[in-house]
Design an enzyme around this catalytic site. Structure first.
Site, mmCIF file in Angstrom:
data_model
loop_
_atom_site.group_PDB
_atom_site.id
_atom_site.type_symbol
_atom_site.label_atom_id
_atom_site.label_comp_id
_atom_site.label_asym_id
_atom_site.label_seq_id
_atom_site.Cartn_x
_atom_site.Cartn_y
_atom_site.Cartn_z
ATOM 1 N N GLU A 26 0.772 -1.184 -0.140
ATOM 2 C CA GLU A 26 0.149 -0.053 0.064
ATOM 3 C C GLU A 26 0.850 1.146 -0.088
ATOM 4 O O GLU A 26 2.055 1.190 0.251
ATOM 5 C CB GLU A 26 -1.079 -0.059 1.193
ATOM 6 C CG GLU A 26 -0.196 0.215 2.467
ATOM 7 C CD GLU A 26 -1.221 0.511 3.782
ATOM 8 O OE1 GLU A 26 -1.575 1.788 3.700
ATOM 9 O OE2 GLU A 26 -0.975 -0.046 4.735
ATOM 10 N N LYS A 87 -5.504 10.634 0.918
ATOM 11 C CA LYS A 87 -5.670 9.127 1.462
ATOM 12 C C LYS A 87 -6.862 8.734 0.941
ATOM 13 O O LYS A 87 -8.047 9.325 1.076
ATOM 14 C CB LYS A 87 -5.612 9.579 2.946
ATOM 15 C CG LYS A 87 -5.889 8.125 3.477
ATOM 16 C CD LYS A 87 -5.923 8.326 5.115
ATOM 17 C CE LYS A 87 -6.394 7.047 5.699
ATOM 18 N NZ LYS A 87 -6.538 7.368 7.425
ATOM 19 N N VAL A 107 -5.451 0.227 3.271
ATOM 20 C CA VAL A 107 -5.489 -1.182 2.884
ATOM 21 C C VAL A 107 -6.880 -1.476 2.081
ATOM 22 O O VAL A 107 -6.794 -2.273 1.254
ATOM 23 C CB VAL A 107 -5.830 -1.676 4.255
ATOM 24 C CG1 VAL A 107 -6.059 -3.290 4.124
ATOM 25 C CG2 VAL A 107 -4.361 -1.816 5.088
ATOM 26 N N ASP A 139 -16.856 5.068 14.106
ATOM 27 C CA ASP A 139 -15.500 5.151 13.608
ATOM 28 C C ASP A 139 -15.045 3.728 13.234
ATOM 29 O O ASP A 139 -14.471 3.061 14.150
ATOM 30 C CB ASP A 139 -14.196 6.025 14.154
ATOM 31 C CG ASP A 139 -13.247 6.056 13.135
ATOM 32 O OD1 ASP A 139 -13.221 5.376 12.352
ATOM 33 O OD2 ASP A 139 -12.422 7.200 13.631
ATOM 34 N N SER A 141 -13.150 1.316 10.360
ATOM 35 C CA SER A 141 -12.412 1.534 9.046
ATOM 36 C C SER A 141 -13.201 0.971 8.026
ATOM 37 O O SER A 141 -13.436 -0.050 8.160
ATOM 38 C CB SER A 141 -10.951 0.975 9.468
ATOM 39 O OG SER A 141 -10.383 1.057 8.135
ATOM 40 N N ALA A 142 -12.855 1.498 6.706
ATOM 41 C CA ALA A 142 -13.490 0.679 5.705
ATOM 42 C C ALA A 142 -12.617 -0.547 5.341
ATOM 43 O O ALA A 142 -13.030 -1.047 4.557
ATOM 44 C CB ALA A 142 -13.323 1.799 4.392
ATOM 45 N N ASP A 143 -11.368 -0.621 5.951
ATOM 46 C CA ASP A 143 -10.651 -1.733 5.581
ATOM 47 C C ASP A 143 -11.365 -3.023 5.906
ATOM 48 O O ASP A 143 -11.375 -4.175 5.135
ATOM 49 C CB ASP A 143 -9.340 -1.728 6.495
ATOM 50 C CG ASP A 143 -8.468 -0.700 6.063
ATOM 51 O OD1 ASP A 143 -8.717 0.137 5.048
ATOM 52 O OD2 ASP A 143 -7.468 -0.402 6.818
ATOM 53 N N LYS A 160 -3.485 -2.263 16.004
ATOM 54 C CA LYS A 160 -2.975 -1.677 17.276
ATOM 55 C C LYS A 160 -4.054 -1.238 18.463
ATOM 56 O O LYS A 160 -5.078 -1.125 17.971
ATOM 57 C CB LYS A 160 -2.637 -0.023 16.502
ATOM 58 C CG LYS A 160 -1.162 0.232 16.433
ATOM 59 C CD LYS A 160 -1.098 1.596 15.860
ATOM 60 C CE LYS A 160 -0.582 1.192 14.276
ATOM 61 N NZ LYS A 160 -1.654 0.879 13.636
HETATM 62 N N1 PSU Z 1 -2.033 1.500 10.420
HETATM 63 C C1 PSU Z 1 -0.582 1.728 10.504
HETATM 64 N N2 PSU Z 1 -0.003 2.829 9.367
HETATM 65 C C2 PSU Z 1 -1.164 3.273 8.637
HETATM 66 C C3 PSU Z 1 -2.412 2.607 8.511
HETATM 67 C C4 PSU Z 1 -2.530 2.150 9.457
HETATM 68 O O1 PSU Z 1 0.285 1.563 11.279
HETATM 69 O O2 PSU Z 1 -0.493 3.909 7.664
HETATM 70 C C5 PSU Z 1 -3.194 3.297 7.471
HETATM 71 C C6 PSU Z 1 -3.576 2.097 6.287
HETATM 72 O O3 PSU Z 1 -3.472 2.627 5.030
HETATM 73 C C7 PSU Z 1 -4.940 1.668 6.713
HETATM 74 C C8 PSU Z 1 -5.554 3.220 7.237
HETATM 75 O O4 PSU Z 1 -5.749 1.105 5.800
HETATM 76 O O5 PSU Z 1 -4.544 3.558 7.768
HETATM 77 C C9 PSU Z 1 -6.731 3.010 8.026
HETATM 78 O O6 PSU Z 1 -7.282 4.300 8.078
HETATM 79 P P1 PSU Z 1 -8.555 4.653 8.718
HETATM 80 O O7 PSU Z 1 -8.631 4.273 10.070
HETATM 81 O O8 PSU Z 1 -9.059 6.222 8.190
HETATM 82 O O9 PSU Z 1 -9.675 3.767 7.928
HETATM 83 MN MN MN Z 2 -12.039 6.159 10.391
#
Ligand code: PSU
Ligand code: MN
Length: 307
Positions: A26, A87, A107, A139, A141-143, A160
């Site tokens: 990514e 992003k 991701v 909140d 994540s869309a992941d 994490k």
């Molecule tokens: N965790 C990390 N480093 C990162 C990310 C997650 O340790 O850079 C990034 C990844 O690209 C993940 C994104 O898909 O953050 C998730 O962001 P959000 O929580 O806004 O969906």
């Molecule tokens: Mn988010």
């Protein structure tokens, strides 16, 4: 139709045409996850590690609205230094394309583009998940939805503890996403090897993962898989130090009203400063470790698929 939007690097295309192993990477981790110049060093080294382990790396990003699978070192440098890199999650894709913007893929989006190209295995640091307090903030994540729907396996170092690991695992279970521990029974927590939560299955080899992936996709059980690979012991952080840093960073994010896209990058940056850069070093090492495992899974999957 896809060809109008998608540009696959010639080396990656050749490997895919031959059924040879390819590992997707990514770019959000480069543009928004780590500071310059360590982000460039990480991105280049991770590619080397994948090659040394017998697979072709394909870093994924969007350059001037073009979906790129496999980018050059100059493009990596650009993504690592430019302030105008969006992003890009699934919802952003249509407009980043139509407005010809440059974007780093999360991701979720890396999985989408990997799947367009036919790449089955993807290595990263950590996946997004259900954030603490999601019952009021929503909140998530869309992941996680992408893992539910898109056929790409993601090798990561767990989730994490800025996330709610328990809720993240529940969400994945509801959506039929297997979470396997690579040589561990326990879900790793990114900076640390342990989280207190169990994984669904422990696997002891890359072949075990490849065989399970083959069965999943032979049967059209759509969606991905999370292969949680703990950070090597020598790079692991002290549990109390990292959790204090995370709690302080969370408090600061509340005080500064940081939400949505900015939330994860803000926390990563604050944790890095609070730990004097130690968290960044751990972060880089766990990515390298994941790249190795992903290359081996891609090799085994390629071998059993050719038979
Ligand atoms: N965790 C990390 N480093 C990162 C990310 C997650 O340790 O850079 C990034 C990844 O690209 C993940 C994104 O898909 O953050 C998730 O962001 P959000 O929580 O806004 O969906
Ligand atoms: Mn988010």
């Amino acid at each position: 139709m896809l060809d109008k939007y998608l540009e696959i690097h010639s080396e990656v295309r050749k490997a895919l045409d031959n059924g040879d192993p390819v590992v997707a990477l990514e770019s959000t981790i480069i543009s928004h996850g780590m500071p310059y110049p360590k982000n460039v060093e990480m991105a280049k080294t991770v590619g080397k590690i994948i090659r040394e382990n017998g697979a072709v790396p394909a870093t994924i990003a969007i350059i001037n609205g073009v979906l790129k699978v496999g980018i050059t070192e100059d493009e990596i440098e650009f993504l690592a230094t430019s302030k105008d890199v969006v992003k890009v999650s699934r919802r952003d894709l249509p407009f980043v394309i139509s407005k010809k913007l440059t974007g780093a893929t999360t991701v979720a989006t890396t999985m989408i583009l990997a799947n367009f190209a036919g790449i089955k295995v993807f290595a990263t640091g950590g996946i997004g998940g259900v954030h603490r307090g999601a019952e009021t903030s929503f909140d998530i994540s869309a992941d996680l939805q992408e893992l539910a729907n898109t056929n790409v396996a993601v090798v990561c170092a767990g989730a994490k503890s800025i996330l709610d690991i328990g809720l993240t695992l529940e969400y994945l279970e509801t959506n039929g996403v297997p979470v396997v521990g690579f040589k561990t029974d326990e879900m790793p927590a990114f900076y640390t090897r342990k989280s207190g939560f169990s994984v669904d299955y422990k696997v002891d080899s890359s072949m075990e993962v490849a065989e399970a992936l083959k069965a999943k996709w032979d049967l059209n059980l759509k969606g991905g898989m999370v292969i949680a690979n703990p950070i090597p012991q020598q790079y692991e952080m002290d549990y109390n130090i990292i959790n204090n840093a995370i709690n302080n960073a969370l408090k600061e994010s509340k005080e500064n009203n940081i939400t949505v896209k900015k939330f994860t990058p803000f926390l990563l940056d604050r944790i890095k400063n609070i730990t004097d850069g130690k968290s960044l070093d751990s972060n880089i090492e766990l990515v390298y470790n994941n790249a190795k495992v992903a290359a081996n899974i891609a090799k085994d999957l390629s071998n059993i698929s050719k038979k």
